[in-house]
Design an enzyme around this catalytic site. Structure first.
Site, PDB file in Angstrom:
ATOM      1  N   TRP A   1       0.813  -1.227   0.000  1.00  0.00           N
ATOM      2  CA  TRP A   1       0.000   0.000   0.000  1.00  0.00           C
ATOM      3  C   TRP A   1       0.836   1.261   0.000  1.00  0.00           C
ATOM      4  O   TRP A   1       0.532   2.209  -0.734  1.00  0.00           O
ATOM      5  CB  TRP A   1      -1.020  -0.036   1.140  1.00  0.00           C
ATOM      6  CG  TRP A   1      -1.976  -1.155   0.895  1.00  0.00           C
ATOM      7  CD1 TRP A   1      -2.082  -2.312   1.601  1.00  0.00           C
ATOM      8  CD2 TRP A   1      -2.906  -1.274  -0.206  1.00  0.00           C
ATOM      9  NE1 TRP A   1      -3.024  -3.137   1.019  1.00  0.00           N
ATOM     10  CE2 TRP A   1      -3.551  -2.523  -0.078  1.00  0.00           C
ATOM     11  CE3 TRP A   1      -3.263  -0.445  -1.277  1.00  0.00           C
ATOM     12  CZ2 TRP A   1      -4.522  -2.968  -0.984  1.00  0.00           C
ATOM     13  CZ3 TRP A   1      -4.227  -0.885  -2.173  1.00  0.00           C
ATOM     14  CH2 TRP A   1      -4.847  -2.125  -2.020  1.00  0.00           C
TER      15      TRP A   1
ATOM     16  N   ASP B   1      -1.552   6.698   6.150  1.00  0.00           N
ATOM     17  CA  ASP B   1      -2.677   5.874   5.711  1.00  0.00           C
ATOM     18  C   ASP B   1      -2.987   4.918   6.863  1.00  0.00           C
ATOM     19  O   ASP B   1      -2.170   4.063   7.201  1.00  0.00           O
ATOM     20  CB  ASP B   1      -2.251   5.106   4.447  1.00  0.00           C
ATOM     21  CG  ASP B   1      -3.273   4.065   3.996  1.00  0.00           C
ATOM     22  OD1 ASP B   1      -4.317   3.911   4.657  1.00  0.00           O
ATOM     23  OD2 ASP B   1      -3.013   3.411   2.961  1.00  0.00           O
TER      24      ASP B   1
ATOM     25  N   LYS C   1     -12.765  -1.412   6.797  1.00  0.00           N
ATOM     26  CA  LYS C   1     -12.172  -2.423   7.670  1.00  0.00           C
ATOM     27  C   LYS C   1     -12.711  -2.237   9.096  1.00  0.00           C
ATOM     28  O   LYS C   1     -13.612  -2.950   9.492  1.00  0.00           O
ATOM     29  CB  LYS C   1     -10.655  -2.368   7.606  1.00  0.00           C
ATOM     30  CG  LYS C   1     -10.143  -2.762   6.203  1.00  0.00           C
ATOM     31  CD  LYS C   1      -9.010  -1.906   5.790  1.00  0.00           C
ATOM     32  CE  LYS C   1      -8.564  -1.956   4.356  1.00  0.00           C
ATOM     33  NZ  LYS C   1      -8.760  -3.135   3.568  1.00  0.00           N
TER      34      LYS C   1
HETATM   35  N1  PMP Z   1      -4.327   1.420   2.018  1.00  0.00           N
HETATM   36  C1  PMP Z   1      -4.434   0.291   2.737  1.00  0.00           C
HETATM   37  C2  PMP Z   1      -3.590   0.122   3.962  1.00  0.00           C
HETATM   38  C3  PMP Z   1      -5.333  -0.697   2.344  1.00  0.00           C
HETATM   39  O1  PMP Z   1      -5.438  -1.819   3.045  1.00  0.00           O
HETATM   40  C4  PMP Z   1      -6.129  -0.495   1.185  1.00  0.00           C
HETATM   41  C5  PMP Z   1      -7.153  -1.501   0.716  1.00  0.00           C
HETATM   42  N2  PMP Z   1      -7.158  -2.716   1.262  1.00  0.00           N
HETATM   43  C6  PMP Z   1      -5.954   0.697   0.458  1.00  0.00           C
HETATM   44  C7  PMP Z   1      -5.058   1.625   0.927  1.00  0.00           C
HETATM   45  C8  PMP Z   1      -6.754   0.961  -0.772  1.00  0.00           C
HETATM   46  O2  PMP Z   1      -8.058   1.238  -0.369  1.00  0.00           O
HETATM   47  P1  PMP Z   1      -9.287   1.352  -1.371  1.00  0.00           P
HETATM   48  O3  PMP Z   1      -9.566  -0.004  -1.885  1.00  0.00           O
HETATM   49  O4  PMP Z   1     -10.363   1.902  -0.479  1.00  0.00           O
HETATM   50  O5  PMP Z   1      -8.904   2.311  -2.443  1.00  0.00           O
END
Ligand code: PMP
Length: 359
Positions: A101, A171, A195
Site C-alpha cells: 500500500w 494511511d 475495515k
Molecule cells: N491502504 C491500505 C492500507 C489498504 O489496506 C487499502 C485496501 N485494502 C488501500 C489503501 C486501498 O483502499 P481502497 O480499496 O479503499 O482504495
C-alpha cells in the site's frame, strides 16, 4: 448461522450495527423515509452526519484545528490527491516504502512530483519497518508519508517518527480506531472505512487546517482539499449509506470501551493467534516480531499444499477469508475490531487441531 469472517476488507461489522441498519433501512426512526432516500442537504442526514463527525472527533481526541470529513474514491484516490495538493514545485516528498500500500502511494506520487524513498523494505521482502528515530526528512520535504498498517504484508508501525515541522501523513485504512493515536503529531490521517469503520464507499480524511495553505493552486474542484474543507465534506453528494453505517459503528465503539477497549481487544485477539504460531514449528510468521500487525496476521504452513488444505477445510467450518493476498500467497487472518473473541478462539482451536492432524 453467521460465518466467521476473517476477510481483510470489506470485512466483519458488529452484528448489532447490521441489525440497526435492518431495523431502520425502510423507515429511519419513524421519519417515514430511509436514510438512503433522504437528501444530503436535509435535516435528517445532516443531523446524523454531525453526530458521526462529533463521535469520530471524540474517540480520537481530534482538535478544532483539524477538518474531518469523508470522500469517495477509496483510499486509492488519496494516493493521487495528497501529492497533487502538497507536492508542489521545488519540493520533495519522503515516502517509506513498506509494502503493497505504501508502495502504490509512492508510485502515484512519483508521477506528480519528486519523491525521495526514505526507507525501502524491499530487501527483507517488506517484513520489517525502520526504527522511527532514524528517519530524517529531506530538507525541502513537502511531507513524510507512511502506511501505519500494511494490510497485505501484516506489519504495523508501533510508534511514529517525529518529523518536526515536516508534515507527517499516514494511511490508517486498516488500523484506525484499533488503538489510541496522538492525532496532533500528524498533519493528515486518512483511510478507507471498509475495515474497522463500516462498509466500503467512504474514505475518512482528518487534516490539520494549516495544511491548506501549502496546497497547489488551480486544482480542479474534487481534487482540492480546500473546497472539501470549506464545504465540510459536502461539496458533492457524500457516500450517504457508508457514513450512516460508520456512525453506527462509532457508537458501537463508544459503547465498548472506546479506543482503550479496542486496544485491549486487539491485544487479546492477536495474542491468541500469535501464541499458536510462536509455540509451533508448523506455523510460521514471516514478519519481524517487533512490528507484527494486530489487525492482519500473516502466516505460512510448511507447504503450499497444506496451505490450500487449510483454506478449504477452514471454509468447510464456516471460516472465511483466510487465504493470503494473491500477491504474496500464504494465509492471513484479519482480526478487525468487530470480529468477536469467540471467532478468534475458534480459529486458534482450528489451527491447533490442523497441526495435530497434519504436523
Ligand atoms: N491502504 C491500505 C492500507 C489498504 O489496506 C487499502 C485496501 N485494502 C488501500 C489503501 C486501498 O483502499 P481502497 O480499496 O479503499 O482504495
Amino acid at each position: 448461522m453467521r460465518k466467521k469472517n476473517y476477510f481483510a476488507g470489506p470485512s466483519v461489522l458488529p452484528v448489532e450495527v447490521l441489525e440497526q441498519i435492518r431495523d431502520n433501512i425502510v423507515d429511519y426512526r419513524g421519519e417515514g423515509l430511509s436514510m438512503i432516500e433522504a437528501s444530503h442537504r436535509g435535516g435528517m442526514f445532516e443531523e446524523m452526519y454531525d453526530e458521526c463527525l462529533a463521535s469520530f472527533r471524540r474517540l480520537l481526541g481530534i482538535g478544532d484545528d483539524y477538518d474531518v470529513y469523508f470522500l469517495g474514491g477509496g483510499a486509492t484516490l488519496q494516493f493521487t490527491m495528497i501529492p497533487l495538493n502538497f507536492l508542489t514545485e521545488g519540493k520533495v516528498a519522503d515516502y517509506c516504502k513498506t509494502g503493497s500500500w505504501a508502495n502504490k502511494a509512492a508510485s502515484d506520487a512519483q508521477k506528480i512530483g519528486k519523491v525521495n524513498v526514505i526507507f525501502d523494505g524491499k530487501e527483507s521482502g517488506y517484513t520489517t519497518l525502520p526504527d522511527p528515530a532514524t528517519l530524517r526528512p529531506s530538507e525541502n520535504s513537502a511531507y513524510l508519508y507512511l502506511c501505519a498498517n500494511e494490510t497485505i504484508g501484516g506489519i504495523e508501525w508501533k510508534s511514529f517518527p517525529d518529523t518536526g515541522s515536516v508534515p507527517l501523513i499516514a494511511d490508517m485504512s486498516s488500523d484506525i480506531l484499533s488503538r489510541p493515536v496522538d492525532v496532533s503529531r500528524f498533519a493528515m490521517i486518512y483511510g478507507g472505512v471498509q475495515k474497522n469503520l463500516g462498509p466500503a464507499g467512504a474514505t475518512f480524511i482528518i487534516m490539520r487546517k494549516d495544511m491548506l495553505e501549502r496546497r497547489r493552486e488551480n486544482l480542479t474542484a474534487y481534487m482540492d482539499y480546500g473546497l472539501h474543507s470549506k464545504e465540510k465534506g459536502l461539496y458533492n453528494t457524500p457516500p450517504v449509506f457508508s457514513i450512516w453505517a460508520v456512525k453506527l459503528v462509532l457508537d458501537w465503539i463508544e459503547r465498548n470501551g472506546g479506543l482503550q477497549g479496542m486496544d485491549r481487544r486487539a491485544e487479546e485477539k492477536s495474542g491468541l493467534i500469535y501464541s499458536v504460531i510462536d509455540s509451533s514449528d508448523f506455523f510460521r510468521s514471516p514478519v519481524d516480531k517487533a512490528v507484527r500487525s494486530r489487525m492482519n496476521i500473516v502466516f505460512r504452513l510448511p507447504s503450499e499444499e497444506l496451505e490450500a488444505r487449510f483454506i478449504s477445510e477452514s471454509k468447510a467450518e464456516g471460516m472465511l477469508g483466510l487465504k493470503g493476498h494473491r500477491s504474496v500467497g500464504g494465509l492471513r487472518a484479519s482480526l478487525y475490531n468487530a470480529l468477536p473473541l469467540e471467532d478468534v478462539k475458534a480459529l486458534a482451536d482450528f489451527m491447533v487441531e490442523f497441526e495435530r492432524k497434519n504436523g
